[in-house]
Design a protein around this motif. Structure first.
Motif, mmCIF file in Angstrom:
data_model
loop_
_atom_site.group_PDB
_atom_site.id
_atom_site.type_symbol
_atom_site.label_atom_id
_atom_site.label_comp_id
_atom_site.label_asym_id
_atom_site.label_seq_id
_atom_site.Cartn_x
_atom_site.Cartn_y
_atom_site.Cartn_z
ATOM 1 N N PHE A 47 0.683 -1.131 -0.120
ATOM 2 C CA PHE A 47 -0.103 -0.201 -0.060
ATOM 3 C C PHE A 47 0.744 1.082 -0.141
ATOM 4 O O PHE A 47 0.618 2.221 -0.674
ATOM 5 C CB PHE A 47 -1.237 -0.100 1.177
ATOM 6 C CG PHE A 47 -1.707 1.292 1.424
ATOM 7 C CD1 PHE A 47 -2.864 1.544 0.391
ATOM 8 C CD2 PHE A 47 -1.361 2.178 2.172
ATOM 9 C CE1 PHE A 47 -3.554 2.865 0.668
ATOM 10 C CE2 PHE A 47 -2.199 3.338 2.295
ATOM 11 C CZ PHE A 47 -3.180 3.664 1.632
ATOM 12 N N ARG A 48 1.633 1.353 0.633
ATOM 13 C CA ARG A 48 2.765 2.491 0.819
ATOM 14 C C ARG A 48 3.350 2.581 -0.445
ATOM 15 O O ARG A 48 3.650 3.806 -0.918
ATOM 16 C CB ARG A 48 3.745 2.363 1.882
ATOM 17 C CG ARG A 48 3.282 2.483 3.418
ATOM 18 C CD ARG A 48 4.465 2.357 4.439
ATOM 19 N NE ARG A 48 3.767 2.560 5.676
ATOM 20 C CZ ARG A 48 4.367 2.032 6.855
ATOM 21 N NH1 ARG A 48 5.730 1.501 6.760
ATOM 22 N NH2 ARG A 48 4.059 2.319 7.830
ATOM 23 N N ARG A 49 3.753 1.624 -1.025
ATOM 24 C CA ARG A 49 4.597 1.586 -2.394
ATOM 25 C C ARG A 49 3.642 2.259 -3.373
ATOM 26 O O ARG A 49 4.150 3.172 -4.241
ATOM 27 C CB ARG A 49 4.908 0.210 -2.940
ATOM 28 C CG ARG A 49 6.105 0.275 -4.013
ATOM 29 C CD ARG A 49 6.534 -1.000 -4.376
ATOM 30 N NE ARG A 49 6.769 -1.816 -3.161
ATOM 31 C CZ ARG A 49 5.920 -3.152 -3.021
ATOM 32 N NH1 ARG A 49 5.438 -3.640 -4.192
ATOM 33 N NH2 ARG A 49 6.238 -3.976 -2.243
ATOM 34 N N TYR A 50 2.474 1.828 -3.613
ATOM 35 C CA TYR A 50 1.343 2.354 -4.518
ATOM 36 C C TYR A 50 0.763 3.714 -4.079
ATOM 37 O O TYR A 50 0.566 4.419 -5.079
ATOM 38 C CB TYR A 50 0.391 1.417 -4.739
ATOM 39 C CG TYR A 50 1.090 0.130 -5.224
ATOM 40 C CD1 TYR A 50 1.828 0.066 -6.516
ATOM 41 C CD2 TYR A 50 0.820 -1.200 -4.906
ATOM 42 C CE1 TYR A 50 2.086 -0.871 -7.219
ATOM 43 C CE2 TYR A 50 1.037 -2.476 -5.519
ATOM 44 C CZ TYR A 50 1.968 -2.240 -6.559
ATOM 45 O OH TYR A 50 2.229 -3.322 -7.450
ATOM 46 N N ALA A 51 0.782 4.061 -2.835
ATOM 47 C CA ALA A 51 0.381 5.142 -2.505
ATOM 48 C C ALA A 51 1.053 6.394 -2.866
ATOM 49 O O ALA A 51 0.905 7.637 -2.971
ATOM 50 C CB ALA A 51 -0.299 5.123 -0.922
ATOM 51 N N ALA A 52 2.353 5.946 -2.672
ATOM 52 C CA ALA A 52 3.608 6.998 -2.821
ATOM 53 C C ALA A 52 3.673 7.591 -4.246
ATOM 54 O O ALA A 52 4.230 8.468 -4.714
ATOM 55 C CB ALA A 52 4.998 6.617 -2.590
ATOM 56 N N PRO A 54 1.730 9.148 -7.502
ATOM 57 C CA PRO A 54 0.601 10.080 -7.720
ATOM 58 C C PRO A 54 0.115 9.515 -8.948
ATOM 59 O O PRO A 54 -1.344 9.899 -9.041
ATOM 60 C CB PRO A 54 1.187 11.454 -8.097
ATOM 61 C CG PRO A 54 2.784 11.597 -7.611
ATOM 62 C CD PRO A 54 3.162 9.988 -7.349
ATOM 63 N N ALA A 55 0.702 9.116 -10.062
ATOM 64 C CA ALA A 55 -0.160 8.549 -11.055
ATOM 65 C C ALA A 55 -1.088 7.515 -10.865
ATOM 66 O O ALA A 55 -2.068 7.513 -11.514
ATOM 67 C CB ALA A 55 1.072 8.148 -12.320
ATOM 68 N N LEU A 56 -0.570 6.606 -10.077
ATOM 69 C CA LEU A 56 -1.456 5.415 -9.731
ATOM 70 C C LEU A 56 -2.736 6.109 -8.879
ATOM 71 O O LEU A 56 -3.878 5.646 -9.040
ATOM 72 C CB LEU A 56 -0.732 4.252 -8.878
ATOM 73 C CG LEU A 56 -0.105 3.481 -9.508
ATOM 74 C CD1 LEU A 56 0.763 2.790 -8.437
ATOM 75 C CD2 LEU A 56 -0.836 2.757 -10.251
ATOM 76 N N GLY A 60 -6.371 5.571 -10.239
ATOM 77 C CA GLY A 60 -7.459 5.136 -9.276
ATOM 78 C C GLY A 60 -8.868 5.843 -9.237
ATOM 79 O O GLY A 60 -9.831 5.263 -9.551
ATOM 80 N N LEU A 61 -8.218 7.143 -9.140
ATOM 81 C CA LEU A 61 -9.521 8.217 -8.988
ATOM 82 C C LEU A 61 -10.351 8.078 -10.355
ATOM 83 O O LEU A 61 -11.496 8.149 -10.395
ATOM 84 C CB LEU A 61 -9.237 9.484 -8.395
ATOM 85 C CG LEU A 61 -8.814 9.735 -7.211
ATOM 86 C CD1 LEU A 61 -8.201 11.003 -6.664
ATOM 87 C CD2 LEU A 61 -10.033 9.184 -6.240
ATOM 88 N N ALA A 62 -9.669 8.265 -11.517
ATOM 89 C CA ALA A 62 -10.226 8.269 -12.713
ATOM 90 C C ALA A 62 -11.080 6.778 -13.077
ATOM 91 O O ALA A 62 -12.248 7.069 -13.540
ATOM 92 C CB ALA A 62 -9.130 8.371 -13.884
#
Length: 94
Positions: A47-52, A54-56, A60-62
């Motif tokens: 989670f930390r790796r992917y949350a860091a 911004p493109a992801l 994810g929001l898109a």
């Protein structure tokens, strides 16, 4: 050797054996807890790796906006079922 000394020696031997069995049980339980917590640590690190990134986060929001929250939650629920089933199958195969 007196009878009292002999009884004390036997009691000491029995207590040492009991302590050894308790240490083995404690080591087994601690290993079980450690293996469960390692999977939690792995999830947190992922989670930390992917949350860091911004493109992801933006992607994810898109995705959430385009698909809709209900459909996305349904997919996540189904995926969780398949992941859990796969983990159990791999655990059985080991």
């Amino acid at each position: 050797m007196s009878e009292r000394t002999l009884k004390l020696a036997q009691r000491r031997t029995a207590l040492r054996a009991h302590c050894a069995s308790q240490r083995e049980e404690l080591a087994r339980v601690a290993g079980n807890i450690e293996s469960r917590l390692s999977s939690v640590d792995h999830g947190i690190n992922m989670f930390r790796r992917y949350a860091a990134s911004p493109a992801l986060l933006v992607g994810g929001l898109a995705l959430l906006t385009m698909i809709g929250p209900r459909r996305l939650l349904r997919w996540v629920g189904r995926s969780a079922v398949f992941v859990t089933a796969g983990q159990r199958i791999f655990r059985l195969l080991r």
